[in-house]
Design an enzyme around this catalytic site. Structure first.
Site, mmCIF file in Angstrom:
data_model
loop_
_atom_site.group_PDB
_atom_site.id
_atom_site.type_symbol
_atom_site.label_atom_id
_atom_site.label_comp_id
_atom_site.label_asym_id
_atom_site.label_seq_id
_atom_site.Cartn_x
_atom_site.Cartn_y
_atom_site.Cartn_z
ATOM 1 N N HIS A 83 2.384 49.428 -6.347
ATOM 2 C CA HIS A 83 3.797 49.540 -6.003
ATOM 3 C C HIS A 83 4.455 48.173 -6.113
ATOM 4 C CE1 HIS A 83 7.219 51.604 -4.204
ATOM 5 N NE2 HIS A 83 7.521 50.437 -3.697
ATOM 6 N N ASP A 162 12.000 58.646 5.122
ATOM 7 C CA ASP A 162 12.371 57.467 4.336
ATOM 8 C C ASP A 162 13.518 57.788 3.385
ATOM 9 O OD1 ASP A 162 12.173 54.788 3.196
ATOM 10 O OD2 ASP A 162 11.574 55.879 1.417
ATOM 11 N N ARG A 169 20.602 53.162 4.734
ATOM 12 C CA ARG A 169 20.502 51.698 4.660
ATOM 13 C C ARG A 169 21.271 51.172 3.460
ATOM 14 N NH1 ARG A 169 14.650 50.885 3.764
ATOM 15 N NH2 ARG A 169 15.178 48.694 3.612
ATOM 16 N N SER A 184 9.450 51.526 4.734
ATOM 17 C CA SER A 184 9.911 52.390 3.649
ATOM 18 C C SER A 184 8.845 52.493 2.548
ATOM 19 C CB SER A 184 11.222 51.814 3.091
ATOM 20 O OG SER A 184 11.574 52.424 1.888
ATOM 21 N N LYS A 188 5.711 55.812 2.103
ATOM 22 C CA LYS A 188 5.532 56.598 0.868
ATOM 23 C C LYS A 188 4.127 56.415 0.306
ATOM 24 C CE LYS A 188 9.283 54.734 -0.678
ATOM 25 N NZ LYS A 188 10.598 54.246 -1.009
HETATM 26 N N1 URA Z 1 11.686 49.832 -2.104
HETATM 27 C C1 URA Z 1 11.580 50.847 -1.208
HETATM 28 O O1 URA Z 1 10.964 51.871 -1.486
HETATM 29 N N2 URA Z 1 12.159 50.707 -0.017
HETATM 30 C C2 URA Z 1 12.851 49.594 0.355
HETATM 31 O O2 URA Z 1 13.328 49.544 1.462
HETATM 32 C C3 URA Z 1 12.960 48.540 -0.589
HETATM 33 C C4 URA Z 1 12.348 48.684 -1.813
#
Ligand code: URA
Length: 442
Positions: A83, A162, A169, A184, A188
């Site tokens: 990621h 999220d 946000r 966040s 995931k």
């Molecule tokens: N990527 C994400 O999935 N969430 C965030 O808050 C920032 C970058």
């Protein structure tokens, strides 16, 4: 009796929330029992007051458990994932996943879309005619088992808390908060079921974290969250001050990814992909094999050289309904009507190629979206022709703008001129990485 207001006031006063307060807040938010304005208020309180590591870990777990938790054990007994915390010109997933798959490690990844200055893998893949990013869970599992590589959007409802919180946000100025970003991303990742996770945590002008110190803190928090949840974690700290590679824009980035898999491409992108893929191998080896980083890098380089990485990407595109002719001949990818060079006005050495300015130019041209759901143009973007440290001569191209609307070219050009700073003294090239945090050795 639970009152959302009490939680907001407590955090606003800088006090530590209990596990129960955090978990109940997230549960009630997910089920629609706390209105958006109260959640936005809590996000702002967290933005200013921060969270302890314990609070962040609890928040992440609560968000991960707000939806489905995938179990990938029918695909492999040890799934690896990667990621990126979001950047400019970051097409590494398109290169890294096929390279890892070409080493015999199954990779089944769910990616996201771009928002604001940061690009998204799904938007890039959709530049390939016919590529289906929406797979059912059954299709996702079948493809992972049959060809060992799958790259799509979220299948079921992973971490729905999220999804809702991120949208709030985004419009309330609360994205750039270490605990909120960590929760966040990691909610995931935990829900997506991988046992080993490589995080590419970026710092610099084109990243959410502007300084290395902030990125290090974010990386440490995310590694800790993953380790606490029983996952093997590696975080790379990578420089996002200048765009990665030379293309920024969806079809342009697919072109660059294919060229890189074919053995060409810029040195920075190639090296970034080799390192990331090598760390994924190291996790997949689980201490039994692939224990030497230099050997892992050499193995990945061999997959670039023998074309098996590119072949894995072709298999992926074919399996997901994409037109492989566009991979075999990248000139068939969507191409903008106009290519306009932006020329250097000063002589010397490039001392800065500001990633965020280049991203803004691509956004102006239509390559990205200001808000969720906006349409994007796959063909447009910016091809950057200089890297920090390069010599620059008056009149040489700094970049090529790929545009479909002439009215937008001047604004994009001005942004590129602003992005590139030229100095008379020689400048060192920028380092790619500033460190690695290996959760297995903490
Ligand atoms: N990527 C994400 O999935 N969430 C965030 O808050 C920032 C970058």
């Amino acid at each position: 009796m639970f009152h959302a207001t009490d939680v907001i006031l407590k955090k606003r006063a800088g006090q530590e929330l209990t596990d129960e307060e955090i978990i109940t807040f997230i549960q009630k938010f997910t089920s629609g029992h706390i209105p958006d304005y109260q959640v936005a208020a809590l996000a702002m309180a967290i933005y200013f007051q921060g969270m302890t590591r314990r609070e962040t870990v609890v928040l992440t777990q609560a968000m991960a458990e707000s939806g489905q938790m995938l179990d990938l054990s029918d695909i492999t007994d040890y799934a690896v994932d990667k990621h990126s915390s979001g950047g400019v010109g970051d097409k590494t997933t398109l290169v890294v996943l096929p390279l890892v798959a070409a080493c015999g490690v199954p990779v089944a990844k769910m990616s996201g879309r771009g928002l604001g200055f940061s690009g998204g893998t799904l938007d890039k893949l959709e530049a390939i005619r016919g590529y289906r990013v929406a797979l059912s869970e059954a299709e996702f599992r079948q493809q992972a088992r049959e060809i060992g590589i799958v790259l799509c959007g979220q299948t079921g409802e992973l971490a729905p808390a999220d999804g809702k919180l991120y949208a709030l946000r985004d419009v309330t100025g609360t994205i750039e908060s270490i605990p909120l970003i960590a929760a966040s991303i990691m909610s995931k990742k935990l829900a997506a079921g991988a046992r080993g996770i490589v995080l590419d945590v970026k710092y610099g002008s084109g990243a959410f974290m502007k300084t290395l110190e902030e990125a290090r803190e974010l990386a440490q928090v995310m590694v800790k969250i993953g380790v606490d949840a029983g996952r093997d974690m590696i975080a790379l700290l990578s420089n996002m001050n200048q765009p990665l590679g030379r293309m920024v824009g969806n079809a342009l980035e697919v072109r660059e990814a294919v060229e890189t898999l074919g053995g060409a491409g810029t040195q920075d992108l190639r090296q970034h992909c080799i390192e990331t893929a090598a760390y994924m191998l190291s996790l997949a080896g689980r201490g039994q094999r692939w224990t030497d980083h230099a050997e892992n890098c050499a193995l990945i380089e061999a997959r670039l050289a023998d074309g098996s990485g590119l072949a894995a990407f072709r298999r992926l595109v074919q399996a997901q309904g994409g037109d492989v002719a566009m991979i075999d001949d990248v000139n068939l990818l969507p191409r903008a009507a106009q290519q306009v060079e932006v020329l250097a006005q000063a002589e010397g050495y490039a001392s800065f190629v500001d990633a965020v300015m280049v991203a803004k130019a691509a956004l102006v041209l239509g390559a990205g979206r200001e808000k969720k759901g906006d349409a994007i143009d796959p063909a447009v973007g910016v091809e950057v022709a200089v890297k920090v440290g390069d010599t620059v001569r008056v009149g040489q191209p700094l970049a090529v703008i790929h545009a479909n609307n002439s009215a937008l070219i001047d604004e994009a050009k001005a942004l590129i001129q602003q992005a590139v700073t030229v100095r008379s003294e020689p400048v060192e090239p920028m380092a790619l990485f500033a460190g690695v945090i290996d959760g297995r050795t903490l």
